[in-house]
Design a protein around this motif. Sequence first.
Motif, short mmCIF file in Angstrom:
data_model
loop_
_atom_site.label_atom_id
_atom_site.label_comp_id
_atom_site.label_asym_id
_atom_site.label_seq_id
_atom_site.Cartn_x
_atom_site.Cartn_y
_atom_site.Cartn_z
N VAL A 52 0.75 -0.82 0.14
CA VAL A 52 0.02 -0.03 -0.16
C VAL A 52 1.05 1.28 0.01
O VAL A 52 1.83 0.88 0.98
CB VAL A 52 -0.94 0.37 1.06
N LEU A 54 0.60 5.03 0.23
CA LEU A 54 -0.07 6.58 0.20
C LEU A 54 -0.19 7.71 0.32
O LEU A 54 1.23 7.72 0.41
CB LEU A 54 -1.28 6.59 1.71
N VAL A 68 -0.74 9.49 9.19
CA VAL A 68 -1.19 8.49 8.55
C VAL A 68 -0.53 7.79 9.36
O VAL A 68 0.19 7.17 8.97
CB VAL A 68 -1.57 7.99 7.13
N TYR A 70 0.47 4.15 9.81
CA TYR A 70 0.88 3.38 9.28
C TYR A 70 0.63 1.55 9.39
O TYR A 70 0.25 0.32 8.95
CB TYR A 70 2.79 3.02 8.53
N ILE A 73 -2.69 0.92 8.42
CA ILE A 73 -3.57 0.14 7.26
C ILE A 73 -3.07 -1.30 7.37
O ILE A 73 -4.42 -2.44 6.90
CB ILE A 73 -2.02 0.27 6.13
N SER A 76 -6.30 -2.79 9.16
CA SER A 76 -7.02 -2.66 7.58
C SER A 76 -7.48 -4.13 7.24
O SER A 76 -8.79 -4.35 6.61
CB SER A 76 -7.90 -1.41 7.13
N CYS A 100 -8.40 3.15 3.71
CA CYS A 100 -7.39 4.03 3.31
C CYS A 100 -8.49 5.82 4.20
O CYS A 100 -7.45 6.48 4.26
CB CYS A 100 -6.30 4.31 2.50
N VAL A 106 -5.79 11.36 3.45
CA VAL A 106 -5.54 10.98 2.34
C VAL A 106 -6.15 10.75 0.76
O VAL A 106 -6.77 11.43 1.24
CB VAL A 106 -6.08 9.04 2.80
N ALA A 109 -4.31 6.77 -3.09
CA ALA A 109 -4.39 5.28 -2.60
C ALA A 109 -3.84 4.45 -3.98
O ALA A 109 -4.69 4.04 -4.66
CB ALA A 109 -5.32 4.21 -2.03
#
Length: 135
Positions: A52, A54, A68, A70, A73, A76, A100, A106, A109
Amino acid sequence: MAAASLAENTAAPAPVARVIVTKVFVRALKVDAWIGVYDHEHGRRQPLVIDVELDVAASHCERIGDTVNYETIGESARAIADEGHIDLVETFAERLAQACFADARVTRARVRVEKPLALAPHAAAAGVEITAVRA
């Protein structure tokens, strides 16, 4: 003459750089998920490898709250994997991208989801990569 001009330019104070985008990324996150369209893929978890990236509207980050985290992530991705069976890696990638975007900072993504066992032993992995932007 050119050397004198260069010296004059280097003596002037340099402009201060301004961060306009921070990239937050996670590479090669391993998650086991209920995923696949074929009968032999139902009822069992399969490994996924997830990347990922972002784009985050954040600058001058000195505290975790400035950007953010990490770790969210990974949380999620594991939560999506635990929700139940998903047929396509495209669906998994889209759900993760949407998760995200829960952070308003964000703006973009990029999510790559690989199934290492999908074409084994003939290929190292198969999967999908999507790029989503905030609407």
